[in-house]
Design a protein around this motif. Structure first.
Motif, PDB file in Angstrom:
ATOM      1  N   SER A 217      48.444  41.363  36.447  1.00  0.00           N
ATOM      2  CA  SER A 217      47.827  42.135  37.526  1.00  0.00           C
ATOM      3  C   SER A 217      46.611  42.857  36.963  1.00  0.00           C
ATOM      4  O   SER A 217      46.457  42.950  35.734  1.00  0.00           O
ATOM      5  N   GLY A 218      45.785  43.368  37.849  1.00  0.00           N
ATOM      6  CA  GLY A 218      44.646  44.180  37.406  1.00  0.00           C
ATOM      7  C   GLY A 218      45.135  45.422  36.669  1.00  0.00           C
ATOM      8  O   GLY A 218      44.575  45.824  35.644  1.00  0.00           O
ATOM      9  N   MET A 219      46.212  46.035  37.185  1.00  0.00           N
ATOM     10  CA  MET A 219      46.712  47.259  36.544  1.00  0.00           C
ATOM     11  C   MET A 219      47.267  46.988  35.149  1.00  0.00           C
ATOM     12  O   MET A 219      47.141  47.839  34.260  1.00  0.00           O
TER      13      MET A 219
ATOM     14  N   TYR B 175      39.294  53.714  41.828  1.00  0.00           N
ATOM     15  CA  TYR B 175      40.385  52.985  42.474  1.00  0.00           C
ATOM     16  C   TYR B 175      41.665  53.815  42.313  1.00  0.00           C
ATOM     17  O   TYR B 175      41.964  54.295  41.214  1.00  0.00           O
TER      18      TYR B 175
ATOM     19  N   ASN C   2      35.337  51.844  44.871  1.00  0.00           N
ATOM     20  CA  ASN C   2      36.324  51.620  45.907  1.00  0.00           C
ATOM     21  C   ASN C   2      36.876  52.985  46.296  1.00  0.00           C
ATOM     22  O   ASN C   2      37.455  53.646  45.449  1.00  0.00           O
TER      23      ASN C   2
ATOM     24  N   ASP D  84      34.824  48.176  35.779  1.00  0.00           N
ATOM     25  CA  ASP D  84      35.727  47.473  36.692  1.00  0.00           C
ATOM     26  C   ASP D  84      34.814  46.739  37.674  1.00  0.00           C
ATOM     27  O   ASP D  84      34.203  47.352  38.542  1.00  0.00           O
TER      28      ASP D  84
ATOM     29  N   THR E 196      35.554  44.410  39.854  1.00  0.00           N
ATOM     30  CA  THR E 196      36.331  43.757  40.905  1.00  0.00           C
ATOM     31  C   THR E 196      35.548  43.592  42.201  1.00  0.00           C
ATOM     32  O   THR E 196      35.602  42.529  42.836  1.00  0.00           O
TER      33      THR E 196
ATOM     34  N   SER F 282      40.402  42.896  38.813  1.00  0.00           N
ATOM     35  CA  SER F 282      41.614  42.542  39.511  1.00  0.00           C
ATOM     36  C   SER F 282      41.274  41.169  40.087  1.00  0.00           C
ATOM     37  O   SER F 282      40.539  41.064  41.078  1.00  0.00           O
TER      38      SER F 282
ATOM     39  N   THR G 269      43.092  39.386  41.627  1.00  0.00           N
ATOM     40  CA  THR G 269      43.751  39.348  42.932  1.00  0.00           C
ATOM     41  C   THR G 269      42.708  39.289  44.058  1.00  0.00           C
ATOM     42  O   THR G 269      42.991  38.742  45.133  1.00  0.00           O
ATOM     43  N   LYS G 270      41.535  39.842  43.807  1.00  0.00           N
ATOM     44  CA  LYS G 270      40.544  40.050  44.853  1.00  0.00           C
ATOM     45  C   LYS G 270      39.593  38.847  44.924  1.00  0.00           C
ATOM     46  O   LYS G 270      40.027  37.748  45.207  1.00  0.00           O
TER      47      LYS G 270
ATOM     48  N   GLY H 253      46.615  39.146  39.954  1.00  0.00           N
ATOM     49  CA  GLY H 253      46.269  38.924  38.545  1.00  0.00           C
ATOM     50  C   GLY H 253      45.165  39.859  38.094  1.00  0.00           C
ATOM     51  O   GLY H 253      44.519  40.541  38.897  1.00  0.00           O
TER      52      GLY H 253
HETATM   53  C1  LIG Z   1      43.023  46.038  43.274  1.00  0.00           C
HETATM   54  C2  LIG Z   1      42.178  46.737  42.281  1.00  0.00           C
HETATM   55  C3  LIG Z   1      42.659  47.043  40.999  1.00  0.00           C
HETATM   56  C4  LIG Z   1      44.095  46.767  40.574  1.00  0.00           C
HETATM   57  O1  LIG Z   1      44.392  45.430  40.525  1.00  0.00           O
HETATM   58  P1  LIG Z   1      45.841  44.774  40.876  1.00  0.00           P
HETATM   59  O2  LIG Z   1      45.593  43.332  40.747  1.00  0.00           O
HETATM   60  O3  LIG Z   1      46.201  45.225  42.264  1.00  0.00           O
HETATM   61  O4  LIG Z   1      46.801  45.318  39.875  1.00  0.00           O
HETATM   62  C5  LIG Z   1      41.799  47.646  40.113  1.00  0.00           C
HETATM   63  N1  LIG Z   1      40.531  47.955  40.466  1.00  0.00           N
HETATM   64  C6  LIG Z   1      40.040  47.698  41.694  1.00  0.00           C
HETATM   65  C7  LIG Z   1      38.636  48.069  42.014  1.00  0.00           C
HETATM   66  C8  LIG Z   1      40.853  47.094  42.644  1.00  0.00           C
HETATM   67  O5  LIG Z   1      40.365  46.850  43.867  1.00  0.00           O
END
Ligand SMILES: *Cc1c(COP(=O)(O)O)cnc(C)c1O
Length: 385
Positions: free
Chosen positions: A75-77, A101, A148, A173, A175, A195, A197-198, A208
Motif C-alpha cells: 500500500s502507499g502507507m 494526506y 490532497n 508524494d 500520487t 500510492s 492505488t491511484k 499498492g
Molecule cells: C491514497 C494516498 C496515500 C496512501 O496510499 P494507500 O495506497 O491508500 O495506502 C498517500 N498519499 C496520497 C496523496 C494518497 O492519495
C-alpha cells in the motif's frame, strides 16, 4: 527507450525468456527451487525478498520516475512507513505539509510520535514558512504537490535546495500528479512516493505503493528494511498495477482534459464559492505548477455556497451535493477511470479534525475520470441545482 509511454509499456517487461510470453507472467509462488544449496536461478529465493512480477513493476516505475532504484509495497502507507523507518531515527524531526494526506498525518502524529520522531506541519508553498519551521534535528521535508485535498503547489526545485542546505532529505508524494505529469527526482528530490492505488494502477481494482530513489544509501536501507518488515505486494496485485501503468499517459491526458471542462463549469457556477485547481491562472501556485508539471491533472476541489434562502449552511450543502450526483460515485480514493466525489471533512480527512490540518467543512473533492466530459458536467450541474 526515451518516450514516456515506451518506458511504461516496455521497461522491466521484456518477453518471458522461457516461454516468450509477451506479458510479464504472474509468478504466484512463495518460493523458488535451487540447483544445489545457494544455487538460485536468477537470484530468487523467497517471495518476501523478491518476486519477478513485483520486480518488473518496480523496474518500470523507476524508469518512469527517472530513478535508479524502485521499490513496490502492499500500500502507499506501507511505502511511507518503510521509508520513515529507514530515513529517520528517534530524536529526528520532519516537516509535513499543513494539508498533508490524512493517512500520512495520522501515521506521523499517532504512530511515529511513539518512537520519538517529532514533526511540524508547514505551508510548503511558502519557503519562508518552511525555513522558519526547520530545526537542527530536521532530517526530512515531506512534501506533496499537488496536495490532497486543497491542490496546493510546492516548488519542488526550491524545496530541494532548502532541504540540501539543512542536510535533510526531500520526499515528494507524487500520487496526485503521477510520473506522467511530474518527475520530482529530476527537480532535485531525494525520494518519490506513490500510492499506486491511484493513477498508476488507475482502475480502482488494487491497493499498492511505491518508492523511487537514486540515493544509494537509502536504497540499501530500503532493500534491507522492506525484506525485514515484509510490506510487499502480491504478484497479482503487482501485475494489475503494471497493466495499469501501460496506459498512464493516455489516461492522464484525458483526466486533464476532463478536469479542465469540469473546472470551467464550476468557476462560473453561482453555488460554488471557490475552485481549487492548479490550472487556474488565479491559483497561487499556478506558475510553479506550469513550470514543474506537464499538465494539471484530474483532481479538482471546490467550496459550496449555502442555500440562497439560508435554509442550509455551506457544509450541509456540500454533503447534499456529494450525495446528489449520479455519475460521480460517492467514494473515497481517486485516480481511477471512473469519476468519484467525496467530502474530505467527513471521509478521507476525518482524522485531521481538530488539528492544524483540519479541512473546510464546505469542501467537496472530485476525482475526474475519463468518461465523456459532457456527461460529467451535466451530472455536476444537476447535483448543484
Ligand atoms: C491514497 C494516498 C496515500 C496512501 O496510499 P494507500 O495506497 O491508500 O495506502 C498517500 N498519499 C496520497 C496523496 C494518497 O492519495
Amino acid at each position: 527507450m526515451n518516450g514516456f509511454s515506451t518506458r511504461a509499456i516496455h521497461a522491466g517487461q521484456a518477453p518471458d525468456p522461457t516461454t516468450g510470453s509477451v506479458i510479464v507472467p504472474i509468478h504466484a509462488t512463495s518460493t523458488f527451487a535451487q540447483d544445489g544449496v545457494g544455487g538460485t536461478r536468477g537470484g530468487y529465493e523467497y517471495s518476501r525478498s523478491g518476486n519477478p512480477t513485483r520486480d518488473a513493476l518496480a523496474e518500470c516505475l523507476a524508469a518512469l520516475e527517472g530513478g535508479r532504484h524502485g521499490f513496490v509495497f502492499g500500500s502507499g502507507m506501507s511505502a511511507t512507513d518503510t521509508l520513515l523507518r529507514v530515513a529517520l531515527k528517534p530524536g529526528d524531526h520532519l516537516l509535513i505539509p499543513h494539508d498533508a494526506y490524512g493517512g500520512t498525518f495520522r501515521l506521523v502524529d499517532k504512530v511515529l510520535s511513539n518512537w520519538g520522531i517529532d514533526y511540524t506541519p508547514a505551508d510548503l508553498g511558502n519557503l519562508d514558512a518552511v525555513r522558519a519551521a526547520l530545526r537542527p534535528s530536521t532530517r526530512m521535508i515531506w512534501s506533496e504537490s499537488p496536495t490532497n485535498p486543497l491542490l496546493g503547489i510546492a516548488d519542488i526545485a526550491a524545496l530541494a535546495e532548502v532541504a540540501r542546505d539543512a542536510h535533510a532529505r526531500l520526499v515528494v508524494d507524487n500520487t496526485f500528479a503521477s510520473p506522467y505529469l511530474q518527475t520530482p527526482l529530476g527537480l532535485g528530490a531525494d525520494v518519490v512516493l506513490h500510492s499506486t492505488t491511484k493513477y498508476c494502477g488507475g482502475h480502482s481494482d488494487v491497493v499498492g505503493g511505491a518508492l523511487v530513489t537514486s540515493d544509494e544509501e537509502l536504497a540499501e536501507g530500503l532493500t534491507f528494511t522492506q525484506n525485514s518488515v515484509g510490506a510487499v505486494p502480491g504478484p497479482f496485485d503487482s501485475w494489475l498495477t503494471l497493466r495499469g501503468l501501460k496506459t498512464l499517459a493516455v489516461r492522464m491526458e484525458r483526466h486533464s482534459d476532463n478536469a479542465e471542462r469540469v473546472v470551467a463549469a464550476l468557476v462560473s457556477h453561482p453555488k460554488v464559492s471557490k475552485v481549487f485547481y492548479p490550472g487556474l491562472p488565479e491559483h497561487p501556485g499556478h506558475e510553479v505548477a506550469a513550470k514543474q508539471m506537464r499538465r494539471f491533472g484530474g483532481m479538482v476541489s471546490f467550496l459550496v455556497r449555502g442555500d440562497s434562502d439560508g435554509a442550509a449552511d455551506p457544509a450541509a450543502e456540500a454533503l447534499r451535493v456529494c450525495a446528489a450526483t449520479r455519475l460521480f460515485t460517492l467514494a473515497e480514493s481517486l485516480g481511477g477511470v471512473e469519476s468519484l466525489i467525496e467530502h474530505p471533512g467527513r471521509m478521507t480527512h476525518a482524522s485531521t479534525e481538530g488539528s492544524a490540518l483540519q479541512v473546510p467543512s464546505d469542501l467537496v473533492r472530485l476525482s475526474v475520470g475519463i468518461e465523456d466530459a459532457d456527461d460529467l458536467v451535466e451530472d455536476l450541474l444537476e447535483a448543484l441545482g
